[in-house]
Write a protein that holds these residues in place. Structure first.
Motif, PDB file in Angstrom:
ATOM      1  N   ALA A   1       0.788  -1.170   0.069  1.00  0.00           N
ATOM      2  CA  ALA A   1      -0.072  -0.034  -0.074  1.00  0.00           C
ATOM      3  C   ALA A   1       1.013   1.244   0.083  1.00  0.00           C
ATOM      4  O   ALA A   1       0.723   2.392  -0.772  1.00  0.00           O
ATOM      5  CB  ALA A   1      -1.260  -0.008   1.171  1.00  0.00           C
ATOM      6  N   ARG A   2       1.899   1.339   0.673  1.00  0.00           N
ATOM      7  CA  ARG A   2       2.849   2.325   0.718  1.00  0.00           C
ATOM      8  C   ARG A   2       3.308   2.709  -0.814  1.00  0.00           C
ATOM      9  O   ARG A   2       3.275   3.814  -0.968  1.00  0.00           O
ATOM     10  CB  ARG A   2       4.017   2.153   1.913  1.00  0.00           C
ATOM     11  CG  ARG A   2       4.719   3.537   1.986  1.00  0.00           C
ATOM     12  CD  ARG A   2       6.057   3.257   2.946  1.00  0.00           C
ATOM     13  NE  ARG A   2       6.986   2.129   1.824  1.00  0.00           N
ATOM     14  CZ  ARG A   2       7.640   2.871   0.961  1.00  0.00           C
ATOM     15  NH1 ARG A   2       7.681   4.190   0.503  1.00  0.00           N
ATOM     16  NH2 ARG A   2       8.380   2.030   0.097  1.00  0.00           N
ATOM     17  N   ARG A   3       3.932   1.692  -1.263  1.00  0.00           N
ATOM     18  CA  ARG A   3       4.329   1.820  -2.488  1.00  0.00           C
ATOM     19  C   ARG A   3       3.199   2.573  -3.456  1.00  0.00           C
ATOM     20  O   ARG A   3       3.782   3.198  -4.501  1.00  0.00           O
ATOM     21  CB  ARG A   3       5.037   0.628  -3.069  1.00  0.00           C
ATOM     22  CG  ARG A   3       6.565   0.261  -2.469  1.00  0.00           C
ATOM     23  CD  ARG A   3       7.083  -0.505  -3.680  1.00  0.00           C
ATOM     24  NE  ARG A   3       6.769  -1.947  -3.528  1.00  0.00           N
ATOM     25  CZ  ARG A   3       7.138  -2.969  -2.628  1.00  0.00           C
ATOM     26  NH1 ARG A   3       8.176  -2.770  -2.199  1.00  0.00           N
ATOM     27  NH2 ARG A   3       6.700  -4.161  -2.804  1.00  0.00           N
ATOM     28  N   ARG A   4       2.059   1.921  -3.454  1.00  0.00           N
ATOM     29  CA  ARG A   4       1.242   2.494  -4.486  1.00  0.00           C
ATOM     30  C   ARG A   4       0.892   3.808  -3.912  1.00  0.00           C
ATOM     31  O   ARG A   4       0.611   4.792  -4.985  1.00  0.00           O
ATOM     32  CB  ARG A   4      -0.160   1.547  -4.031  1.00  0.00           C
ATOM     33  CG  ARG A   4      -1.422   2.157  -4.937  1.00  0.00           C
ATOM     34  CD  ARG A   4      -1.407   1.747  -6.249  1.00  0.00           C
ATOM     35  NE  ARG A   4      -1.553   0.180  -6.314  1.00  0.00           N
ATOM     36  CZ  ARG A   4      -2.643  -0.508  -6.411  1.00  0.00           C
ATOM     37  NH1 ARG A   4      -3.687  -0.053  -6.378  1.00  0.00           N
ATOM     38  NH2 ARG A   4      -2.461  -1.800  -6.599  1.00  0.00           N
ATOM     39  N   LEU A   5       0.792   4.146  -2.719  1.00  0.00           N
ATOM     40  CA  LEU A   5       0.529   5.702  -2.584  1.00  0.00           C
ATOM     41  C   LEU A   5       1.586   6.582  -2.975  1.00  0.00           C
ATOM     42  O   LEU A   5       1.416   7.566  -3.554  1.00  0.00           O
ATOM     43  CB  LEU A   5       0.484   5.464  -0.867  1.00  0.00           C
ATOM     44  CG  LEU A   5       0.504   7.118   0.007  1.00  0.00           C
ATOM     45  CD1 LEU A   5      -0.680   7.946  -0.755  1.00  0.00           C
ATOM     46  CD2 LEU A   5       0.734   6.940   1.182  1.00  0.00           C
TER      47      LEU A   5
ATOM     48  N   LEU B   1       1.293   9.449  -5.900  1.00  0.00           N
ATOM     49  CA  LEU B   1       1.348  11.006  -5.419  1.00  0.00           C
ATOM     50  C   LEU B   1       1.479  12.074  -6.358  1.00  0.00           C
ATOM     51  O   LEU B   1       0.740  12.919  -6.465  1.00  0.00           O
ATOM     52  CB  LEU B   1       2.457  11.224  -4.522  1.00  0.00           C
ATOM     53  CG  LEU B   1       2.596  12.145  -3.495  1.00  0.00           C
ATOM     54  CD1 LEU B   1       1.344  12.184  -2.452  1.00  0.00           C
ATOM     55  CD2 LEU B   1       3.710  12.322  -2.713  1.00  0.00           C
ATOM     56  N   ASP B   2       2.407  11.753  -7.443  1.00  0.00           N
ATOM     57  CA  ASP B   2       2.602  12.817  -8.282  1.00  0.00           C
ATOM     58  C   ASP B   2       1.879  12.723  -9.631  1.00  0.00           C
ATOM     59  O   ASP B   2       2.097  13.495 -10.727  1.00  0.00           O
ATOM     60  CB  ASP B   2       3.923  13.195  -8.632  1.00  0.00           C
ATOM     61  CG  ASP B   2       4.978  12.059  -8.984  1.00  0.00           C
ATOM     62  OD1 ASP B   2       4.542  10.914  -8.043  1.00  0.00           O
ATOM     63  OD2 ASP B   2       5.602  11.991  -9.791  1.00  0.00           O
ATOM     64  N   TYR B   3       0.938  11.857  -9.954  1.00  0.00           N
ATOM     65  CA  TYR B   3       0.130  11.990 -10.965  1.00  0.00           C
ATOM     66  C   TYR B   3      -1.355  12.091 -10.652  1.00  0.00           C
ATOM     67  O   TYR B   3      -2.248  11.794 -11.489  1.00  0.00           O
ATOM     68  CB  TYR B   3       0.269  10.842 -12.151  1.00  0.00           C
ATOM     69  CG  TYR B   3      -0.086   9.577 -11.655  1.00  0.00           C
ATOM     70  CD1 TYR B   3      -1.310   9.085 -11.928  1.00  0.00           C
ATOM     71  CD2 TYR B   3       0.709   8.584 -10.940  1.00  0.00           C
ATOM     72  CE1 TYR B   3      -1.767   7.707 -11.752  1.00  0.00           C
ATOM     73  CE2 TYR B   3       0.422   7.468 -10.758  1.00  0.00           C
ATOM     74  CZ  TYR B   3      -0.858   7.010 -11.020  1.00  0.00           C
ATOM     75  OH  TYR B   3      -1.138   5.746 -10.672  1.00  0.00           O
ATOM     76  N   SER B   4      -1.813  12.222  -9.301  1.00  0.00           N
ATOM     77  CA  SER B   4      -3.112  12.254  -8.916  1.00  0.00           C
ATOM     78  C   SER B   4      -3.419  12.965  -7.829  1.00  0.00           C
ATOM     79  O   SER B   4      -2.487  13.732  -7.285  1.00  0.00           O
ATOM     80  CB  SER B   4      -3.814  10.669  -8.498  1.00  0.00           C
ATOM     81  OG  SER B   4      -3.209  10.679  -7.086  1.00  0.00           O
ATOM     82  N   THR B   5      -4.439  13.444  -7.398  1.00  0.00           N
ATOM     83  CA  THR B   5      -4.809  14.216  -6.297  1.00  0.00           C
ATOM     84  C   THR B   5      -5.047  13.628  -5.018  1.00  0.00           C
ATOM     85  O   THR B   5      -5.630  14.134  -4.178  1.00  0.00           O
ATOM     86  CB  THR B   5      -6.091  15.126  -6.678  1.00  0.00           C
ATOM     87  OG1 THR B   5      -7.208  14.189  -6.707  1.00  0.00           O
ATOM     88  CG2 THR B   5      -5.969  15.775  -7.985  1.00  0.00           C
TER      89      THR B   5
END
Lengths: 222, 222
Positions: free
Chosen positions: A138-142, A146-150
């Motif tokens: 989950a951390r990696r997904r977050l 981060l920098d292509y979504s809001t």
DNA sequence: CCAAAAGTGTTCACCGTACACCCATGA
DNA sequence: TCATGGGTGTACGGTGAACACTTTTGG
């Protein structure tokens, strides 16, 4: 060839709830009240009912165990390695969500959870099952989103300052950001709206407050 | 509080196999030999055995039904809406994979599949269950990964020309690309190695053949 | 008046994009 | 010889990165 002649696995959900607290990315864990792994820290979650949608099951377990409700879950990954649960074959569909800091008074320890607590990702305790692996996924997904979504906005209340948003990014990536570049990029992307309000009373210059252009919606940058 | 007092859902896998054939993105479907949806087109897949890993189950079903083996599957999403299978509650973990075109002689119609056939994504037949939704989810994932990963290489044999790689990108996105810019970008990224060999005999200038820098590995661009 | 966070512009390097012609081969 | 895809370079604009000082408030 019909399936119900064969044994079925159990299916559960596990939910990784992130927040930012004390300038650290933290995850909500519950202390297990029952075997197996009694007394160990684990993700909230539980078995899916036979006529219940997966996400609905995750939301139900989350509310039962932590009191958290009305949040947006995103499906993370499904973990199904045989042996990951010592009782029987359990396939778990993992979800994750981000909640704003500063709304922590509501977290309760409920029915089958002896306690709930936030744990900094940098110092996780030993966890039950393969929950450490789920949290790392989950951390990696977050970080990736981060920098292509809001997605970072989900850590903040409806109205927030640009300084707060920058701090969210910095805490998640661990990298400091240049204030001017950050503001230029974020405001240029056009998904923030100036509310006209300010926050004062911090013994410093008041901060303009912004909100997401489409509140509650997950809109993407480009 | 133990789970096995409660009814368990069935768990299956479904596999979306893409290839590029006749300049079109195509997906492998099997015609169902048994009810429900007998005679309808469906994704390869089937029920997971009680002590079998999810991905292993997907690979087993894929080989049983199509003869395809030794490919790299990536987990796509888990679909679990109640009612998606009329027999009983079935939660399906969907995987996807990309196979090179030009290796299609091996595809067989096996045990519980009456036929297998490639179908262009643009002209899919009605599919069994919610398989059209699964295919669309896979297509979006594929497009999204195209320009930040080396996923396109999986459509090609070990050695390939830059023209072939460009064509893969064009077919997937539907957009034409500038040849010079494409070559500059791809070669600049540094994950291709010139094999020194050429392919001749196409009634035109021979094409240099490249291979992935780490064969078999999914390396990312930046 | 001082501490603390807010707010604000310019320069530069790099990268993606637009764009047209010759090359090597097989038929 | 000709049709077919292979192969090559440059100019320009836009975007991300580096960089420092003034402003406004509360204590």
């Amino acid at each position: 060839m019909y399936s119900y002649r064969y044994p079925h696995p159990a299916v559960s959900t596990d939910i990784v709830i992130f927040t930012i607290l004390d300038d650290r990315l933290q995850v909500l864990l519950i202390r297990r009240a029952a075997a197996p792994f009694r007394g160990a820290w684990a993700l909230p979650g539980g078995f899916v009912e036979i006529d219940e949608d997966l996400e609905a099951g995750a939301l139900r377990e989350l509310e039962e165990e932590t009191g958290i409700r009305d949040i947006y879950l995103e499906q993370l990954y499904t973990f199904g390695q045989p042996g990951r649960d010592p009782r029987e074959r359990v396939i778990t569909v993992a979800y994750y969500a981000l909640v704003p800091f500063g709304q922590l008074g509501e977290i309760k320890a409920a029915s089958d959870a002896a306690a709930t607590a936030w744990h900094p990702l940098a110092r996780l305790p030993k966890t039950a099952f393969d929950h450490d692996r789920i949290i790392e996924t989950a951390r990696r997904r977050l970080v990736a989103k981060l920098d292509y979504s809001t997605i970072a906005l989900q850590f903040l209340p409806r109205r927030f300052s640009l300084g707060e948003l920058q701090q969210v990014h910095e805490v998640i990536t661990g990298e400091p950001l240049d204030k001017r570049n950050f503001r230029k990029r974020i405001l240029g992307a056009g998904f923030l709206v100036d509310t006209g309000k300010v926050r004062r009373g911090n013994r410093c210059r008041p901060a303009r407050l912004y909100r997401a252009r489409s509140p509650g919606k997950l809109s993407y940058l480009r």
